[in-house]
Motif scaffolding. Sequence first.
Motif, PDB file in Angstrom:
ATOM      1  N   UNK A 195       0.902  -1.203   0.083  1.00 56.39           N
ATOM      2  CA  UNK A 195      -0.039  -0.052  -0.022  1.00 56.39           C
ATOM      3  C   UNK A 195       0.896   1.381   0.015  1.00 56.39           C
ATOM      4  N   UNK A 196       0.460   2.215  -1.002  1.00 57.48           N
ATOM      5  CA  UNK A 196       1.409   3.416  -0.878  1.00 57.48           C
ATOM      6  C   UNK A 196       1.163   4.337   0.377  1.00 57.48           C
ATOM      7  N   UNK A 197       2.172   4.902   0.572  1.00 59.39           N
ATOM      8  CA  UNK A 197       1.908   6.242   1.820  1.00 59.39           C
ATOM      9  C   UNK A 197       0.710   6.909   1.703  1.00 59.39           C
ATOM     10  N   UNK A 198       0.365   7.443   0.532  1.00 57.93           N
ATOM     11  CA  UNK A 198      -0.730   8.371   0.554  1.00 57.93           C
ATOM     12  C   UNK A 198      -2.042   7.826   0.492  1.00 57.93           C
ATOM     13  N   UNK A 199      -2.201   6.287   0.346  1.00 57.14           N
ATOM     14  CA  UNK A 199      -3.424   5.760   0.293  1.00 57.14           C
ATOM     15  C   UNK A 199      -3.856   5.145   1.613  1.00 57.14           C
ATOM     16  N   UNK A 200      -2.908   5.216   2.644  1.00 61.44           N
ATOM     17  CA  UNK A 200      -3.180   4.842   3.872  1.00 61.44           C
ATOM     18  C   UNK A 200      -4.494   5.489   4.457  1.00 61.44           C
ATOM     19  N   UNK A 201      -5.595   4.664   5.045  1.00 63.99           N
ATOM     20  CA  UNK A 201      -6.502   5.495   5.471  1.00 63.99           C
ATOM     21  C   UNK A 201      -6.037   6.349   6.937  1.00 63.99           C
ATOM     22  N   UNK A 202      -6.756   7.434   7.120  1.00 71.67           N
ATOM     23  CA  UNK A 202      -6.646   8.378   7.947  1.00 71.67           C
ATOM     24  C   UNK A 202      -6.632   7.840   9.374  1.00 71.67           C
ATOM     25  N   UNK A 203      -5.695   8.155  10.028  1.00 66.52           N
ATOM     26  CA  UNK A 203      -5.891   7.647  11.418  1.00 66.52           C
ATOM     27  C   UNK A 203      -6.645   8.499  12.440  1.00 66.52           C
ATOM     28  N   UNK A 204      -7.492   8.502  13.182  1.00 64.72           N
ATOM     29  CA  UNK A 204      -8.510   9.226  13.813  1.00 64.72           C
ATOM     30  C   UNK A 204      -7.834   9.228  15.151  1.00 64.72           C
ATOM     31  N   UNK A 205      -7.927  10.399  15.904  1.00 69.66           N
ATOM     32  CA  UNK A 205      -7.308  10.845  16.930  1.00 69.66           C
ATOM     33  C   UNK A 205      -8.197  10.203  17.951  1.00 69.66           C
ATOM     34  N   UNK A 206      -7.555   9.472  18.998  1.00 71.72           N
ATOM     35  CA  UNK A 206      -8.453   8.730  20.191  1.00 71.72           C
ATOM     36  C   UNK A 206      -9.394   9.916  20.584  1.00 71.72           C
ATOM     37  N   UNK A 207     -10.653   9.443  21.208  1.00 71.94           N
ATOM     38  CA  UNK A 207     -11.640  10.347  21.737  1.00 71.94           C
ATOM     39  C   UNK A 207     -11.025  10.875  22.869  1.00 71.94           C
ATOM     40  N   UNK A 208     -10.242  10.077  23.746  1.00 73.94           N
ATOM     41  CA  UNK A 208      -9.545  10.543  24.996  1.00 73.94           C
ATOM     42  C   UNK A 208      -8.567  11.623  24.796  1.00 73.94           C
ATOM     43  N   UNK A 249     -13.637  15.558  24.575  1.00 75.57           N
ATOM     44  CA  UNK A 249     -13.805  15.298  26.043  1.00 75.57           C
ATOM     45  C   UNK A 249     -14.539  16.657  26.638  1.00 75.57           C
ATOM     46  N   UNK A 250     -14.360  17.925  25.964  1.00 75.54           N
ATOM     47  CA  UNK A 250     -14.741  19.063  26.586  1.00 75.54           C
ATOM     48  C   UNK A 250     -16.469  18.634  26.592  1.00 75.54           C
ATOM     49  N   UNK A 251     -16.970  18.273  25.337  1.00 74.29           N
ATOM     50  CA  UNK A 251     -18.180  17.759  24.939  1.00 74.29           C
ATOM     51  C   UNK A 251     -18.912  16.775  25.650  1.00 74.29           C
ATOM     52  N   UNK A 252     -18.232  15.811  25.970  1.00 70.19           N
ATOM     53  CA  UNK A 252     -18.464  14.737  26.966  1.00 70.19           C
ATOM     54  C   UNK A 252     -18.958  15.354  28.375  1.00 70.19           C
ATOM     55  N   UNK A 253     -17.736  15.949  28.735  1.00 68.65           N
ATOM     56  CA  UNK A 253     -18.122  16.621  30.067  1.00 68.65           C
ATOM     57  C   UNK A 253     -19.314  17.778  29.998  1.00 68.65           C
ATOM     58  N   UNK A 254     -19.466  18.498  29.069  1.00 66.01           N
ATOM     59  CA  UNK A 254     -20.739  19.413  28.860  1.00 66.01           C
ATOM     60  C   UNK A 254     -22.013  18.504  29.088  1.00 66.01           C
ATOM     61  N   UNK A 255     -21.936  17.415  28.179  1.00 64.18           N
ATOM     62  CA  UNK A 255     -23.199  16.519  28.277  1.00 64.18           C
ATOM     63  C   UNK A 255     -23.676  15.983  29.877  1.00 64.18           C
ATOM     64  N   UNK A 256     -22.381  15.528  30.391  1.00 63.81           N
ATOM     65  CA  UNK A 256     -22.639  15.054  31.677  1.00 63.81           C
ATOM     66  C   UNK A 256     -23.080  16.102  32.628  1.00 63.81           C
ATOM     67  N   UNK A 257     -22.414  17.213  32.661  1.00 64.77           N
ATOM     68  CA  UNK A 257     -22.953  18.397  33.367  1.00 64.77           C
ATOM     69  C   UNK A 257     -24.462  18.684  33.108  1.00 64.77           C
ATOM     70  N   UNK A 258     -24.827  18.714  32.011  1.00 64.11           N
ATOM     71  CA  UNK A 258     -26.186  19.151  31.773  1.00 64.11           C
ATOM     72  C   UNK A 258     -27.210  18.142  32.219  1.00 64.11           C
ATOM     73  N   UNK A 259     -26.837  16.631  32.188  1.00 61.10           N
ATOM     74  CA  UNK A 259     -27.585  15.715  32.592  1.00 61.10           C
ATOM     75  C   UNK A 259     -27.602  15.891  34.226  1.00 61.10           C
ATOM     76  N   UNK A 260     -26.497  16.393  34.885  1.00 61.59           N
ATOM     77  CA  UNK A 260     -26.752  16.240  36.208  1.00 61.59           C
ATOM     78  C   UNK A 260     -27.468  17.610  36.777  1.00 61.59           C
ATOM     79  N   UNK A 261     -27.281  18.493  36.112  1.00 60.00           N
ATOM     80  CA  UNK A 261     -27.880  19.833  36.192  1.00 60.00           C
ATOM     81  C   UNK A 261     -29.466  19.722  35.822  1.00 60.00           C
ATOM     82  N   UNK A 262     -29.884  19.099  34.772  1.00 57.82           N
ATOM     83  CA  UNK A 262     -31.228  18.943  34.635  1.00 57.82           C
ATOM     84  C   UNK A 262     -31.778  18.052  35.713  1.00 57.82           C
ATOM     85  N   UNK A 263     -31.444  17.033  36.336  1.00 49.07           N
ATOM     86  CA  UNK A 263     -31.601  16.033  37.184  1.00 49.07           C
ATOM     87  C   UNK A 263     -31.808  17.034  38.594  1.00 49.07           C
ATOM     88  N   UNK A 264     -30.814  17.885  38.821  1.00 48.35           N
ATOM     89  CA  UNK A 264     -31.145  18.794  40.189  1.00 48.35           C
ATOM     90  C   UNK A 264     -31.977  19.769  39.840  1.00 48.35           C
TER      91      UNK A 264
END
Length: 153
Positions: free
Chosen positions: A1-14, A20-35
């Motif tokens: 496989x040629x170098x240019x044809x390699x699939x893009x390597x995604x950055x890990x979510x973590x 991570x900011x979006x995940x934290x915001x969703x968790x905050x919103x859920x906790x806030x809504x419950x409270x």
Amino acid sequence: MEEDSKPYKWQSREQSLGYMVNWAARLFAREMDDALRPFGLMSGQLPVFFALADGKPQSQRDLVRLAAVEQSTMAKTLSRMERDGLIERMPDPSDRRSALISLSSSAADRLPDISAAVAAINARSHARLSEEESGLLLRLLHQVVNGLANDRS
């Protein structure tokens, strides 16, 4: 496989600041809504509560700016809050086409309990951080927000 044809390597979510900011915001919103549910409030309405907490009526335009949301989002939020008896609108004496918005007396009476609920969730979010780490995290998030907001200007 040629170098240019390699699939893009995604950055890990973590390792993705955005994820991570979006995940934290969703968790905050859920906790806030419950409270906040017992007060008839949702986390998306907190920016309006915070902006009106000092008792000074604000125009819808000012609330859009303070809450950093789109005009249509604010209009829907205010309609729901008015329907639920959380805000009141009064004519703006300096502009007959505009209204000033303030918290209803029943909503203002709930401010101490709402503030305590928000403070408790914020405290839980910082529980595993030292005071220095908490301060650093907030400073860094301010820089991220300011950088992204300035890029849009």
